[in-house]
Design a protein around this motif. Structure first.
Motif, PDB file in Angstrom:
ATOM      1  N   SER A  24      -0.092  -2.507   8.855  1.00 51.25           N
ATOM      2  CA  SER A  24       0.683  -1.767   7.856  1.00 51.25           C
ATOM      3  C   SER A  24       1.323  -2.676   6.817  1.00 51.25           C
ATOM      4  O   SER A  24       1.314  -2.373   5.626  1.00 51.25           O
ATOM      5  CB  SER A  24       1.783  -0.952   8.527  1.00 51.25           C
ATOM      6  N   ASP A  31       7.165  -5.266   0.601  1.00 50.56           N
ATOM      7  CA  ASP A  31       7.009  -3.829   0.826  1.00 50.56           C
ATOM      8  C   ASP A  31       7.729  -3.396   2.108  1.00 50.56           C
ATOM      9  O   ASP A  31       8.289  -2.307   2.167  1.00 50.56           O
ATOM     10  CB  ASP A  31       5.528  -3.452   0.909  1.00 50.56           C
ATOM     11  N   THR A  34      11.305  -3.174   1.268  1.00 50.55           N
ATOM     12  CA  THR A  34      11.521  -1.967   0.480  1.00 50.55           C
ATOM     13  C   THR A  34      11.597  -0.741   1.379  1.00 50.55           C
ATOM     14  O   THR A  34      12.407   0.156   1.149  1.00 50.55           O
ATOM     15  CB  THR A  34      10.413  -1.800  -0.578  1.00 50.55           C
ATOM     16  N   MET A  35      10.756  -0.708   2.427  1.00 55.14           N
ATOM     17  CA  MET A  35      10.824   0.405   3.375  1.00 55.14           C
ATOM     18  C   MET A  35      12.199   0.441   4.047  1.00 55.14           C
ATOM     19  O   MET A  35      12.815   1.502   4.160  1.00 55.14           O
ATOM     20  CB  MET A  35       9.741   0.289   4.445  1.00 55.14           C
ATOM     21  N   ARG A  70       1.579   5.762  12.008  1.00 56.25           N
ATOM     22  CA  ARG A  70       0.510   4.897  11.495  1.00 56.25           C
ATOM     23  C   ARG A  70      -0.416   4.401  12.601  1.00 56.25           C
ATOM     24  O   ARG A  70      -1.458   3.827  12.312  1.00 56.25           O
ATOM     25  CB  ARG A  70       1.112   3.714  10.747  1.00 56.25           C
ATOM     26  N   TYR A 117       9.795   8.854   4.489  1.00 53.77           N
ATOM     27  CA  TYR A 117       9.082   7.643   4.064  1.00 53.77           C
ATOM     28  C   TYR A 117       7.581   7.789   4.312  1.00 53.77           C
ATOM     29  O   TYR A 117       6.771   7.518   3.425  1.00 53.77           O
ATOM     30  CB  TYR A 117       9.614   6.404   4.784  1.00 53.77           C
ATOM     31  N   GLU A 121       4.795   7.772   1.357  1.00 57.09           N
ATOM     32  CA  GLU A 121       3.939   6.585   1.314  1.00 57.09           C
ATOM     33  C   GLU A 121       2.501   6.859   1.758  1.00 57.09           C
ATOM     34  O   GLU A 121       1.566   6.287   1.202  1.00 57.09           O
ATOM     35  CB  GLU A 121       4.559   5.484   2.187  1.00 57.09           C
ATOM     36  N   ASP A 122       2.308   7.716   2.753  1.00 54.29           N
ATOM     37  CA  ASP A 122       0.982   7.878   3.353  1.00 54.29           C
ATOM     38  C   ASP A 122       0.339   9.246   3.143  1.00 54.29           C
ATOM     39  O   ASP A 122      -0.876   9.347   3.132  1.00 54.29           O
ATOM     40  CB  ASP A 122       1.051   7.608   4.859  1.00 54.29           C
ATOM     41  N   ARG A 135       1.219   5.355  -5.610  1.00 57.15           N
ATOM     42  CA  ARG A 135       2.292   5.015  -4.668  1.00 57.15           C
ATOM     43  C   ARG A 135       3.594   5.574  -5.219  1.00 57.15           C
ATOM     44  O   ARG A 135       3.956   5.318  -6.355  1.00 57.15           O
ATOM     45  CB  ARG A 135       2.393   3.509  -4.490  1.00 57.15           C
ATOM     46  N   ILE A 137       6.618   5.130  -3.608  1.00 50.23           N
ATOM     47  CA  ILE A 137       7.684   4.168  -3.327  1.00 50.23           C
ATOM     48  C   ILE A 137       7.138   2.804  -3.748  1.00 50.23           C
ATOM     49  O   ILE A 137       6.290   2.230  -3.071  1.00 50.23           O
ATOM     50  CB  ILE A 137       8.079   4.172  -1.838  1.00 50.23           C
ATOM     51  N   THR A 139       7.685  -1.165  -4.787  1.00 45.54           N
ATOM     52  CA  THR A 139       8.564  -2.314  -4.595  1.00 45.54           C
ATOM     53  C   THR A 139       8.940  -2.886  -5.957  1.00 45.54           C
ATOM     54  O   THR A 139       8.052  -3.227  -6.746  1.00 45.54           O
ATOM     55  CB  THR A 139       7.859  -3.397  -3.757  1.00 45.54           C
TER      56      THR A 139
END
Length: 180
Positions: A24, A31, A34-35, A70, A117, A121-122, A135, A137, A139
């Motif tokens: 991931s 990144d 950032t998460m 994930r 999140y 993101e996914d 994307r 979100i 960075t």
């Protein structure tokens, strides 16, 4: 510290490491940060409405949720008692934490933030429509600079004095004209 706190901190360290070193976020420390920053900010916005003062456990559940989603085909085993798929891990830990006497609100905040999140993101970039392939979100450049340094110049090579054979038009026949 009580047993519930010890479990939360163990899972925080374990799943932070698995997320950062796994596929991931491998090579993407900015990144990953950032998460964490996104999750912490959202938790701080929610905390006043839930009267939660310590958000470390919520951060743990956010990490566990994202890791579980994930790694959805990863088989898990809880205390040797039963097997379940990885996406169920936050719910199993929530049940265990509640049985130990903790309030489920703290853990539910982490699950909620992890879900937001994961969705942004996914999931959202894969849904047909306005955000497909984008994307949501991103960075910031200064965070990327802090973790990765200044951007590297791209490797641009200029080749001088290259000969293209007569009648070749850039083909790969070694500069020979047809019929030669």
């Amino acid at each position: 510290p009580n047993l519930d706190f010890v479990f939360h901190m163990y899972f925080l360290v374990r799943y932070c490491r698995l997320l950062e070193e796994g596929p991931s976020f491998r090579g993407r420390s900015a990144d990953f940060f950032t998460m964490i920053l996104f999750g912490a900010t959202l938790m701080l916005l929610i905390a006043p409405f839930s009267s939660v003062f310590f958000l470390g456990s919520s951060l743990t559940f956010m990490m566990v949720y994202v890791w579980g989603r994930r790694n959805d085909s990863f088989p898990m085993n809880f205390l040797g008692l039963f097997n379940f798929p990885a996406p169920w891990l936050p719910w199993v830990l929530l049940t265990f934490s509640t049985l130990l006497g903790s309030s489920p609100v703290v853990d539910l905040i982490g699950i909620f933030v992890g879900h937001v999140y994961f969705y942004l993101e996914d999931i959202a970039p894969k849904i047909p429509g306005r955000f497909r392939g984008k994307r949501l979100i991103v960075t910031p450049a200064f965070i990327r600079y802090l973790f990765e340094g200044p951007p590297q110049a791209q490797d641009i090579r200029i080749h001088f004095n290259e000969r293209v054979g007569a009648g070749d038009a850039g083909g790969d026949d070694g500069g020979r004209a047809e019929g030669a």
